[in-house]
Design an enzyme around this catalytic site. Structure first.
Site, PDB file in Angstrom:
ATOM      1  N   ARG A   1       3.124  36.923  46.091  1.00  0.00           N
ATOM      2  CA  ARG A   1       3.037  36.078  47.275  1.00  0.00           C
ATOM      3  C   ARG A   1       2.277  34.793  47.020  1.00  0.00           C
ATOM      4  O   ARG A   1       2.564  33.767  47.601  1.00  0.00           O
ATOM      5  CB  ARG A   1       2.347  36.833  48.423  1.00  0.00           C
ATOM      6  CG  ARG A   1       3.164  37.960  48.985  1.00  0.00           C
ATOM      7  CD  ARG A   1       2.484  38.646  50.169  1.00  0.00           C
ATOM      8  NE  ARG A   1       1.202  39.199  49.768  1.00  0.00           N
ATOM      9  CZ  ARG A   1       0.060  39.017  50.448  1.00  0.00           C
ATOM     10  NH1 ARG A   1       0.041  38.332  51.553  1.00  0.00           N
ATOM     11  NH2 ARG A   1      -1.068  39.542  50.003  1.00  0.00           N
TER      12      ARG A   1
ATOM     13  N   SER B   1       0.861  44.224  54.190  1.00  0.00           N
ATOM     14  CA  SER B   1       0.678  45.486  54.920  1.00  0.00           C
ATOM     15  C   SER B   1      -0.646  45.510  55.659  1.00  0.00           C
ATOM     16  O   SER B   1      -0.724  46.017  56.783  1.00  0.00           O
ATOM     17  CB  SER B   1       0.753  46.672  53.952  1.00  0.00           C
ATOM     18  OG  SER B   1       2.048  46.796  53.423  1.00  0.00           O
TER      19      SER B   1
ATOM     20  N   HIS C   1       8.471  43.331  51.457  1.00  0.00           N
ATOM     21  CA  HIS C   1       8.869  44.385  50.512  1.00  0.00           C
ATOM     22  C   HIS C   1      10.384  44.566  50.544  1.00  0.00           C
ATOM     23  O   HIS C   1      11.040  44.665  49.496  1.00  0.00           O
ATOM     24  CB  HIS C   1       8.217  45.728  50.884  1.00  0.00           C
ATOM     25  CG  HIS C   1       6.730  45.733  50.829  1.00  0.00           C
ATOM     26  ND1 HIS C   1       5.962  46.177  51.881  1.00  0.00           N
ATOM     27  CD2 HIS C   1       5.862  45.352  49.861  1.00  0.00           C
ATOM     28  CE1 HIS C   1       4.676  46.090  51.556  1.00  0.00           C
ATOM     29  NE2 HIS C   1       4.589  45.580  50.331  1.00  0.00           N
TER      30      HIS C   1
ATOM     31  N   LYS D   1      -8.027  56.065  49.447  1.00  0.00           N
ATOM     32  CA  LYS D   1      -7.589  55.098  50.461  1.00  0.00           C
ATOM     33  C   LYS D   1      -7.285  55.826  51.771  1.00  0.00           C
ATOM     34  O   LYS D   1      -6.736  56.926  51.762  1.00  0.00           O
ATOM     35  CB  LYS D   1      -6.313  54.378  50.004  1.00  0.00           C
ATOM     36  CG  LYS D   1      -6.539  53.234  49.073  1.00  0.00           C
ATOM     37  CD  LYS D   1      -5.216  52.530  48.827  1.00  0.00           C
ATOM     38  CE  LYS D   1      -5.414  51.114  48.378  1.00  0.00           C
ATOM     39  NZ  LYS D   1      -4.136  50.424  48.222  1.00  0.00           N
TER      40      LYS D   1
END
Length: 162
Positions: free
Chosen positions: A102, A139, A29, A53
């Site tokens: 990615r 993450s 990031h 979440k």
């Protein structure tokens, strides 16, 4: 003599919103933001709040962690938001959504989102490919390693403290 800033000057600023959960903010990031700084007048790192979440770090802690990385850079602002990213982008005057890619699966997902966001608001999405040395970092991987008390310092921006 320099003219005073007007609303039209503000509208011409190249502001990008960089949305994500950033739980935690990784070196990938950080790399995306740092590479994008030359492209934009301001980058708003926007931490999406989602009660569904279960985050490892509180929103407030993530804001503090990321803000500390950019405390000497007035071009970076760190905020939290709820709801649609395009609404947050409009709230902060962003004409661009910055996203990192990615792998090929990320590209397909981001392409679809970009098309929806552009059709809703006209906001363009700018994709930056993750540097090869960061492409394996996410993450969720960092959280998993942390759950086993692993040292993740190499996966985080320099100087970031969790």
């Amino acid at each position: 003599m320099t003219p005073k800033s007007t609303k039209s000057d503000d509208a011409s600023k190249r502001i990008a919103i960089f949305p994500g959960s950033f739980d935690p903010f990784t070196i990938g990031h950080w790399s995306i933001v740092n590479r994008a700084l030359d492209m934009f007048d301001q980058i708003v790192i926007a931490i999406g709040r989602n009660d569904a979440k279960h985050s490892m770090f509180s929103t407030e802690r993530r804001i503090a962690q990321i803000s500390s990385l950019y405390e000497d850079n007035p071009k970076v602002k760190v905020v939290a938001y709820e709801g649609l990213t395009v609404n947050a982008a409009q709230q902060y005057g962003a004409r661009f959504i910055l996203r990192g890619v990615r792998m090929i699966q990320d590209f397909e997902y981001e392409k679809n989102l970009a098309e929806v966001n552009r059709s809703l608001t006209g906001i363009e999405t700018v994709l930056l490919y993750t540097l090869p040395e960061h492409s394996h970092i996410s993450s969720s991987i960092v959280r998993e390693l942390l759950s086993y008390n692993c040292d993740v310092s190499r996966l985080l921006p320099p100087g970031m403290v969790l």
